[in-house]
Design a protein around this motif. Structure first.
Motif, mmCIF file in Angstrom:
data_model
loop_
_atom_site.group_PDB
_atom_site.id
_atom_site.type_symbol
_atom_site.label_atom_id
_atom_site.label_comp_id
_atom_site.label_asym_id
_atom_site.label_seq_id
_atom_site.Cartn_x
_atom_site.Cartn_y
_atom_site.Cartn_z
ATOM 1 N N PRO A 1 -1.125 -4.288 3.062
ATOM 2 C CA PRO A 1 -0.123 -3.884 2.073
ATOM 3 C C PRO A 1 1.250 -4.446 2.450
ATOM 4 C CG PRO A 1 -0.755 -2.022 3.450
ATOM 5 C CD PRO A 1 -1.640 -3.157 3.826
ATOM 6 N N LEU A 2 1.754 -5.333 1.626
ATOM 7 C CA LEU A 2 3.038 -5.985 1.884
ATOM 8 C C LEU A 2 3.685 -6.298 0.535
ATOM 9 C CD1 LEU A 2 4.906 -7.213 4.118
ATOM 10 C CD2 LEU A 2 3.750 -9.364 3.695
ATOM 11 N N ARG A 3 4.153 -5.264 -0.120
ATOM 12 C CA ARG A 3 4.749 -5.455 -1.440
ATOM 13 C C ARG A 3 6.110 -4.771 -1.492
ATOM 14 N NH1 ARG A 3 -0.349 -4.112 -1.981
ATOM 15 N NH2 ARG A 3 -1.819 -5.611 -2.746
ATOM 16 N N ALA A 4 6.928 -5.266 -2.383
ATOM 17 C CA ALA A 4 8.257 -4.695 -2.574
ATOM 18 C C ALA A 4 8.155 -3.358 -3.289
ATOM 19 C CB ALA A 4 9.132 -5.657 -3.377
ATOM 20 N N LEU B 1 2.083 3.354 9.961
ATOM 21 C CA LEU B 1 3.497 3.408 9.581
ATOM 22 C C LEU B 1 3.680 3.195 8.079
ATOM 23 C CD1 LEU B 1 5.134 1.388 12.488
ATOM 24 C CD2 LEU B 1 5.482 3.810 11.987
ATOM 25 N N HIS B 2 2.949 2.250 7.536
ATOM 26 C CA HIS B 2 3.050 1.964 6.102
ATOM 27 C C HIS B 2 2.655 3.192 5.290
ATOM 28 C CE1 HIS B 2 1.905 0.344 2.157
ATOM 29 N NE2 HIS B 2 2.812 -0.597 2.408
ATOM 30 N N GLY C 1 8.524 -0.648 -5.947
ATOM 31 C CA GLY C 1 8.415 -0.782 -7.399
ATOM 32 C C GLY C 1 7.096 -1.392 -7.828
ATOM 33 N N LEU C 2 6.425 -2.103 -6.928
ATOM 34 C CA LEU C 2 5.100 -2.645 -7.210
ATOM 35 C C LEU C 2 4.062 -1.665 -6.672
ATOM 36 C CD1 LEU C 2 5.705 -6.358 -6.157
ATOM 37 C CD2 LEU C 2 5.750 -5.406 -8.469
ATOM 38 N N GLU C 3 2.813 -1.838 -7.087
ATOM 39 C CA GLU C 3 1.748 -0.953 -6.628
ATOM 40 C C GLU C 3 1.659 -0.972 -5.099
ATOM 41 O OE1 GLU C 3 -3.094 -0.489 -6.894
ATOM 42 O OE2 GLU C 3 -2.095 -1.929 -8.166
ATOM 43 N N ASP C 4 1.696 0.207 -4.482
ATOM 44 C CA ASP C 4 1.680 0.376 -3.027
ATOM 45 C C ASP C 4 2.852 -0.313 -2.331
ATOM 46 O OD1 ASP C 4 -0.569 1.975 -3.006
ATOM 47 O OD2 ASP C 4 -1.940 0.279 -2.768
ATOM 48 N N GLY C 5 3.863 -0.696 -3.078
ATOM 49 C CA GLY C 5 5.020 -1.369 -2.490
ATOM 50 C C GLY C 5 5.998 -0.386 -1.884
ATOM 51 N N VAL C 6 6.436 -0.675 -0.671
ATOM 52 C CA VAL C 6 7.379 0.212 0.001
ATOM 53 C C VAL C 6 8.649 -0.501 0.458
ATOM 54 C CG1 VAL C 6 5.586 1.799 0.809
ATOM 55 C CG2 VAL C 6 6.294 -0.092 2.269
ATOM 56 N N PHE C 7 8.623 -1.802 0.518
ATOM 57 C CA PHE C 7 9.737 -2.532 1.111
ATOM 58 C C PHE C 7 10.909 -2.617 0.150
ATOM 59 C CE2 PHE C 7 6.111 -3.849 3.607
ATOM 60 C CZ PHE C 7 6.616 -3.672 4.891
ATOM 61 N N ASP C 8 11.991 -1.955 0.544
ATOM 62 C CA ASP C 8 13.188 -1.865 -0.291
ATOM 63 C C ASP C 8 14.346 -2.625 0.351
ATOM 64 O OD1 ASP C 8 14.610 -0.898 -2.546
ATOM 65 O OD2 ASP C 8 15.448 0.718 -1.342
ATOM 66 N N VAL D 1 2.548 6.424 6.226
ATOM 67 C CA VAL D 1 3.506 7.517 6.414
ATOM 68 C C VAL D 1 4.774 7.244 5.619
ATOM 69 C CG1 VAL D 1 5.017 8.616 8.139
ATOM 70 C CG2 VAL D 1 2.590 8.262 8.637
ATOM 71 N N TYR D 2 5.264 6.030 5.689
ATOM 72 C CA TYR D 2 6.477 5.642 4.957
ATOM 73 C C TYR D 2 6.263 5.788 3.451
ATOM 74 C CZ TYR D 2 10.379 2.557 3.547
ATOM 75 O OH TYR D 2 11.499 2.024 2.977
ATOM 76 N N ARG D 3 5.119 5.329 2.975
ATOM 77 C CA ARG D 3 4.827 5.397 1.535
ATOM 78 C C ARG D 3 4.750 6.842 1.044
ATOM 79 N NH1 ARG D 3 0.214 4.970 -2.058
ATOM 80 N NH2 ARG D 3 -1.167 5.271 -0.315
ATOM 81 N N GLU D 4 4.176 7.714 1.865
ATOM 82 C CA GLU D 4 3.965 9.099 1.444
ATOM 83 C C GLU D 4 5.201 9.985 1.590
ATOM 84 O OE1 GLU D 4 1.307 10.423 -0.087
ATOM 85 O OE2 GLU D 4 0.445 8.403 -0.117
ATOM 86 N N TYR D 5 6.015 9.723 2.602
ATOM 87 C CA TYR D 5 7.063 10.689 2.927
ATOM 88 C C TYR D 5 8.501 10.222 2.698
ATOM 89 C CZ TYR D 5 3.246 13.225 5.027
ATOM 90 O OH TYR D 5 2.078 13.894 5.220
ATOM 91 N N ALA D 6 8.737 8.954 2.526
ATOM 92 C CA ALA D 6 10.123 8.469 2.468
ATOM 93 C C ALA D 6 10.893 8.971 1.259
ATOM 94 C CB ALA D 6 10.148 6.943 2.503
#
Length: 175
Positions: free
Chosen positions: A46-49, A117-118, A51-58, A120-125
């Protein structure tokens, strides 16, 4: 008597090694260089920005992560090749094999850390931690993600490079 320049020997050995990369071990070592780029094509990790599906990188872009992983991986290839004098001693083969296994283990643990990490970040951030879009605190999650992603690919590359170079220099010793 003209003695060849040291950089000429380096270039000649590098050319021989690149020729070797066309063989089985070489293909594995060579493909590992392209792993960071292939992940972009295959979407295996998972490596998406955001706003995209499963994307976390802001804060850190996926392009920056992939570029960093590729540059570090290429550095690992050249740094490993620069230490090629270690491969001329057949007695060091077992130590080099242990290094390859160790690099593989580091890569696997880095992959697991990245995935945890991905998730946890996706679920809790956003809701539990209250980090909204553009929040600079997201760097506390995104930088470790970047680091574990880079370590995964560079360690995997090092493992395959070590195996490839062990075989290359063993074949070079045996006529």
């Amino acid at each position: 008597m003209n003695r060849p320049e040291p950089h000429t020997d380096y270039l000649k050995e590098l050319q021989q090694f690149l020729t070797f990369l066309r063989r089985l071990w070489g293909i594995l070592a060579g493909v590992s260089i392209l792993f960071p780029l292939s992940n972009v094509l295959l979407n295996a990790l998972p490596l998406r920005a955001y706003g995209l599906e499963d994307g976390v990188f802001d804060q850190v872009s996926p392009a920056l992560i992939t570029t960093t992983a590729t540059v570090v991986t290429l550095f690992v290839v050249l740094a490993t090749f620069a230490g090629r004098s270690r491969f001329s001693n057949p007695r060091k083969r077992s130590a080099l094999l242990r290094q390859a296994w160790f690099a593989l283990a580091i890569g696997v643990f880095s992959l697991l850390a990245y995935l945890v990490l991905h998730q946890v970040y996706r679920e809790y951030a956003w809701e539990p931690w209250g980090w909204g879009s553009g929040d600079p605190r997201k760097l506390f999650a995104e930088i470790p993600l970047l680091i574990t992603y880079v370590i995964f690919f560079s360690s995997l590359t090092r493992a395959f490079m070590l195996l490839g170079m062990i075989e290359f220099f063993a074949a070079k010793r045996c006529p």
